[in-house]
Design a protein around this motif. Structure first.
Motif, PDB file in Angstrom:
ATOM      1  N   GLY A  18       0.822  -1.206   0.000  1.00 56.41           N
ATOM      2  CA  GLY A  18       0.000   0.000   0.000  1.00 56.41           C
ATOM      3  C   GLY A  18       0.850   1.248   0.000  1.00 56.41           C
ATOM      4  O   GLY A  18       1.940   1.274   0.531  1.00 56.41           O
ATOM      5  N   THR A  19       0.347   2.307  -0.600  1.00 53.84           N
ATOM      6  CA  THR A  19       1.096   3.553  -0.657  1.00 53.84           C
ATOM      7  C   THR A  19       0.449   4.667   0.140  1.00 53.84           C
ATOM      8  O   THR A  19       1.079   5.682   0.400  1.00 53.84           O
ATOM      9  CB  THR A  19       1.246   4.022  -2.122  1.00 53.84           C
ATOM     10  OG1 THR A  19      -0.058   4.189  -2.691  1.00 53.84           O
ATOM     11  CG2 THR A  19       2.025   3.008  -2.922  1.00 53.84           C
ATOM     12  N   VAL A  44       3.308  10.281   9.426  1.00 52.28           N
ATOM     13  CA  VAL A  44       3.652   9.402   8.309  1.00 52.28           C
ATOM     14  C   VAL A  44       3.256   9.996   6.966  1.00 52.28           C
ATOM     15  O   VAL A  44       3.984   9.853   5.977  1.00 52.28           O
ATOM     16  CB  VAL A  44       2.982   8.016   8.503  1.00 52.28           C
ATOM     17  CG1 VAL A  44       3.136   7.158   7.257  1.00 52.28           C
ATOM     18  CG2 VAL A  44       3.588   7.306   9.700  1.00 52.28           C
ATOM     19  N   ARG A  45       2.152  10.690   6.882  1.00 51.18           N
ATOM     20  CA  ARG A  45       1.658  11.102   5.565  1.00 51.18           C
ATOM     21  C   ARG A  45       2.487  12.195   4.915  1.00 51.18           C
ATOM     22  O   ARG A  45       2.528  12.303   3.686  1.00 51.18           O
ATOM     23  CB  ARG A  45       0.194  11.550   5.658  1.00 51.18           C
ATOM     24  CG  ARG A  45      -0.101  12.731   6.543  1.00 51.18           C
ATOM     25  CD  ARG A  45      -1.594  13.046   6.524  1.00 51.18           C
ATOM     26  NE  ARG A  45      -2.013  13.936   7.573  1.00 51.18           N
ATOM     27  CZ  ARG A  45      -1.953  15.279   7.497  1.00 51.18           C
ATOM     28  NH1 ARG A  45      -1.490  15.843   6.399  1.00 51.18           N
ATOM     29  NH2 ARG A  45      -2.361  16.021   8.509  1.00 51.18           N
ATOM     30  N   ALA A 518       6.536  -0.431   8.911  1.00 51.17           N
ATOM     31  CA  ALA A 518       5.174  -0.573   9.427  1.00 51.17           C
ATOM     32  C   ALA A 518       4.151  -0.819   8.325  1.00 51.17           C
ATOM     33  O   ALA A 518       2.965  -1.001   8.602  1.00 51.17           O
ATOM     34  CB  ALA A 518       4.789   0.671  10.227  1.00 51.17           C
ATOM     35  N   GLY A 519       4.598  -0.790   7.066  1.00 50.61           N
ATOM     36  CA  GLY A 519       3.716  -1.107   5.957  1.00 50.61           C
ATOM     37  C   GLY A 519       2.965   0.060   5.363  1.00 50.61           C
ATOM     38  O   GLY A 519       2.053  -0.130   4.558  1.00 50.61           O
ATOM     39  N   HIS A 520       3.344   1.295   5.689  1.00 49.56           N
ATOM     40  CA  HIS A 520       2.606   2.454   5.184  1.00 49.56           C
ATOM     41  C   HIS A 520       3.132   2.944   3.841  1.00 49.56           C
ATOM     42  O   HIS A 520       2.479   3.770   3.193  1.00 49.56           O
ATOM     43  CB  HIS A 520       2.630   3.576   6.221  1.00 49.56           C
ATOM     44  CG  HIS A 520       1.689   3.328   7.358  1.00 49.56           C
ATOM     45  ND1 HIS A 520       0.425   3.858   7.414  1.00 49.56           N
ATOM     46  CD2 HIS A 520       1.821   2.565   8.466  1.00 49.56           C
ATOM     47  CE1 HIS A 520      -0.174   3.445   8.516  1.00 49.56           C
ATOM     48  NE2 HIS A 520       0.654   2.666   9.172  1.00 49.56           N
ATOM     49  N   TYR A 521       4.288   2.489   3.423  1.00 48.37           N
ATOM     50  CA  TYR A 521       4.819   2.761   2.086  1.00 48.37           C
ATOM     51  C   TYR A 521       5.466   1.476   1.586  1.00 48.37           C
ATOM     52  O   TYR A 521       6.001   0.694   2.379  1.00 48.37           O
ATOM     53  CB  TYR A 521       5.848   3.893   2.099  1.00 48.37           C
ATOM     54  CG  TYR A 521       5.265   5.249   2.440  1.00 48.37           C
ATOM     55  CD1 TYR A 521       4.635   6.019   1.468  1.00 48.37           C
ATOM     56  CD2 TYR A 521       5.346   5.742   3.738  1.00 48.37           C
ATOM     57  CE1 TYR A 521       4.092   7.266   1.779  1.00 48.37           C
ATOM     58  CE2 TYR A 521       4.806   6.988   4.063  1.00 48.37           C
ATOM     59  CZ  TYR A 521       4.181   7.731   3.074  1.00 48.37           C
ATOM     60  OH  TYR A 521       3.644   8.961   3.395  1.00 48.37           O
ATOM     61  N   PRO A 522       5.477   1.249   0.275  1.00 53.68           N
ATOM     62  CA  PRO A 522       6.030  -0.002  -0.245  1.00 53.68           C
ATOM     63  C   PRO A 522       7.546  -0.063  -0.226  1.00 53.68           C
ATOM     64  O   PRO A 522       8.120  -1.139  -0.211  1.00 53.68           O
ATOM     65  CB  PRO A 522       5.500  -0.050  -1.684  1.00 53.68           C
ATOM     66  CG  PRO A 522       5.324   1.386  -2.063  1.00 53.68           C
ATOM     67  CD  PRO A 522       4.872   2.074  -0.797  1.00 53.68           C
TER      68      PRO A 522
END
Length: 600
Positions: A18-19, A44-45, A518-522
């Motif tokens: 996920g991006t 994070v964003r 943490a999986g918030h960006y690939p």
């Protein structure tokens, strides 16, 4: 199997594909520097820093004596030989207990966020900083019977006492034609894992024997956070001579010292973690230290310089990032593999996946300026600065900025902490040529500023000449606030100079890796585009000043080659004489590496 493949199968969950970052998700980045650790809470964003905290190491750097252990407590500390630099690993844990909660409190107070929103934590460290441990990761200095043994403590990156051991490693590698030596510009540094390990074996065999793991501090602190020891691909490649999935052979190590043959198998080798991957989840104990939620992602460890490149959104070929503080580390990505003379290393995926990560550096920069201000500036300057409410550095910079280029009549060599690139020789020392009775403190100060810029130009030219062109210089670190210094670097290198748009570069870079883990960006490149901060081309070269600097640089290069490439080995002889006068037994050194190891 390459290091990244090893990680995916051994060290935990990979990042998701996920991006989109959850709007309220936060991460924590912790940057371990030479004298202190700094933590930041980051959104994070968009990479916005919402809170920060800092904790100075209580024991700082032990260079003259052990300020820890029973002998120090009794008032008779153990004296250290020249060129040593040690630290206490418990100081690193204190950063988690102090700086992280402080950053969380500030973020909550000023932005209303909560610790429950934090989804990951990542750390970076100075390198090469080594911790000898037991099987379970206990540092050997915490064992009562070893607490007064210097070799049981952390050897900081600027521990340079292993230079004779590095000399032997280099000479043997060239004698045997070891292919890996070319990946390090022809020379292995005394700062790195193998030289320090060989020194440990030969100077304190008992501590060496009791060392079950020879651990980079970058990995040790992750071990404390998640309970799992994962060796990061960055330090393994750059500092641990891991190339194409292999370390130097057992046969090579035995030729250095028969008792060193098992160094890799017995103390060093461990599963490798790719950068930005998850090493494990935050343990209950570490959650209590930090105030963070138990089980959140803990990213694989990394190095302060290498995490700073994504923080400055400088992840494409040609963008050289100079992280300027007490020393300077130069990192950049390339889309080709080349052998750059005197580089600290080139590692596949060493900064971001899919590109070759290159590293070079200067062992002393801010340290040199600080030394001069402390030991070489008359009292009147300090008094004037205090009366005006500014630092002595600011006063000297102001006076130096009023000079025309070349007006001081000086040229200096920036080797007060030895030379990391391109000569890779920590037995070299500083030099100032041209001083007269008319020379003033601001003259020498400016000459030292310029010397460090000349050192960077040598590095840039080495990369250019090897087919890895440098097109942009991006500066991060505490020294970017000195505008005179930044302009000098642009003029000397003839490059546009960009600056990172945050004073929390490494910590932000770690936070970027935490977001990926943490999986918030690939991947790190995607996260850097969203979270990185940079101001482009803040400084550009002035042609008139650059022409004069070309002339000064020519003089610098003559001195550089004369004293650094065998024209006159007086600096080495003076080091030997100093050791003799201090009663320090010399370590037998092999013949130096062949001249071809470093290109002229």
């Amino acid at each position: 199997m390459n290091p990244a493949e090893t990680l995916r199968s051994t060290s935990g969950e990979p990042a998701t594909d996920g991006t989109a970052a959850t709007p309220d998700a936060l991460v924590v980045g912790v940057d371990y520097g030479t004298l202190s650790g700094r933590a930041v809470v980051v959104r994070v964003r968009d990479g916005q820093v919402l809170g920060s905290g800092v904790h100075a190491y209580p024991h700082a750097v032990m260079e003259r004596e052990l300020t820890a252990g029973p002998a120090a407590d009794a008032g008779s500390p153990v004296v250290l030989p020249p060129d040593w630099a040690l630290q206490v690993p418990a100081d690193y844990v204190d950063v988690l207990k102090v700086a992280v909660p402080e950053a969380l409190r500030q973020a909550e107070r000023e932005h209303g966020v909560r610790a429950e929103q934090v989804v990951g934590i990542a750390t970076d460290f100075t390198a090469c900083t080594m911790v000898p441990t037991t099987e379970d990761g206990t540092p050997l200095n915490e064992l009562l019977d070893l607490a007064d043994r210097p070799h049981a403590y952390v050897k900081l990156w600027k521990h340079h006492a292993a230079q004779p051991h590095a000399d032997r490693i280099n000479a043997l590698a060239h004698e045997r034609g070891e292919p890996w030596i070319r990946r390090y510009g022809g020379l292995i540094s005394s700062e790195w894992e193998f030289a320090k390990g060989l020194q440990l074996l030969e100077e304190d065999p008992e501590v060496y024997e009791r060392t079950r793991h020879w651990v980079e501090a970058a990995d040790w602190i992750v071990w404390q956070l998640c309970g799992s020891y994962v060796r990061n691909a960055c330090t393994a490649g750059y500092k641990g001579i891991l190339q194409d999935g292999a370390y130097p052979s057992r046969d090579f190590l035995a030729a250095l010292n028969p008792d060193f043959a098992g160094f890799v198998d017995d103390k060093l080798a461990h599963p490798i973690g790719a950068l930005g991957s998850r090493a494990g989840g935050l343990t209950a104990e570490a959650a209590a230290w930090t105030g963070l939620p138990e089980g959140i992602a803990v990213a694989v460890g990394n190095v302060d310089a290498h995490v700073t490149a994504p923080a400055a959104n400088a992840v494409e070929p040609g963008q050289m990032v100079a992280i300027m503080g007490t020393s300077t580390c130069h990192v950049m990505n390339g889309d080709v593999l080349r052998e750059v003379p005197g580089m600290c290393g080139v590692v596949d995926g060493g900064i971001v996946d899919g590109l070759w990560g290159y590293e070079a550096g200067q062992s002393g920069v801010g340290d040199i300026f600080g030394w001069f201000v402390e030991h070489g500036v008359p009292a009147g300057y300090h008094e004037e600065a205090a009366a005006r409410g500014i630092s002595t550095h600011e006063l000297l910079t102001e006076l130096a900025a009023a000079q025309e280029v070349g007006a001081h009549g000086l040229v200096a060599l920036d080797w007060h902490s030895g030379n990391r690139s391109v000569l890779v020789d920590h037995e070299l020392s500083g030099l100032v040529v041209g001083q007269t009775l008319a020379t003033r403190a601001e003259d020498t100060y400016r000459a030292l500023l310029e010397a460090t810029a000349f050192g960077t130009r040598v590095i840039v030219e080495a990369f250019d000449g090897a087919g890895v062109p440098v097109t942009e210089l991006i500066v991060a670190g505490g020294l970017l606030k000195n505008r005179l210094l930044m302009q000098i670097y642009s003029d000397v290198t003839r490059l546009p100079l960009s600056t990172i748009a945050t004073d929390q570069g490494p910590a932000l870079g770690s936070a970027i890796h935490a977001a990926v883990a943490a999986g918030h960006y690939p991947d790190v490149r995607t996260a850097a585009a969203a979270m990185g901060k940079v101001h482009r081309a803040v400084y550009t070269p002035d042609e008139e000043r650059a022409r004069v600097y070309d002339r000064l640089f020519a003089e610098y290069r003559l001195l550089h080659d004369h004293f650094g490439r065998g024209g006159n080995d007086v600096m080495h002889r003076l080091r030997a004489l100093r050791r003799e006068a201090l009663g320090v037994a010399p370590v037998p050194a092999a013949d130096p590496a062949p001249a071809g190891a470093v290109a002229p």
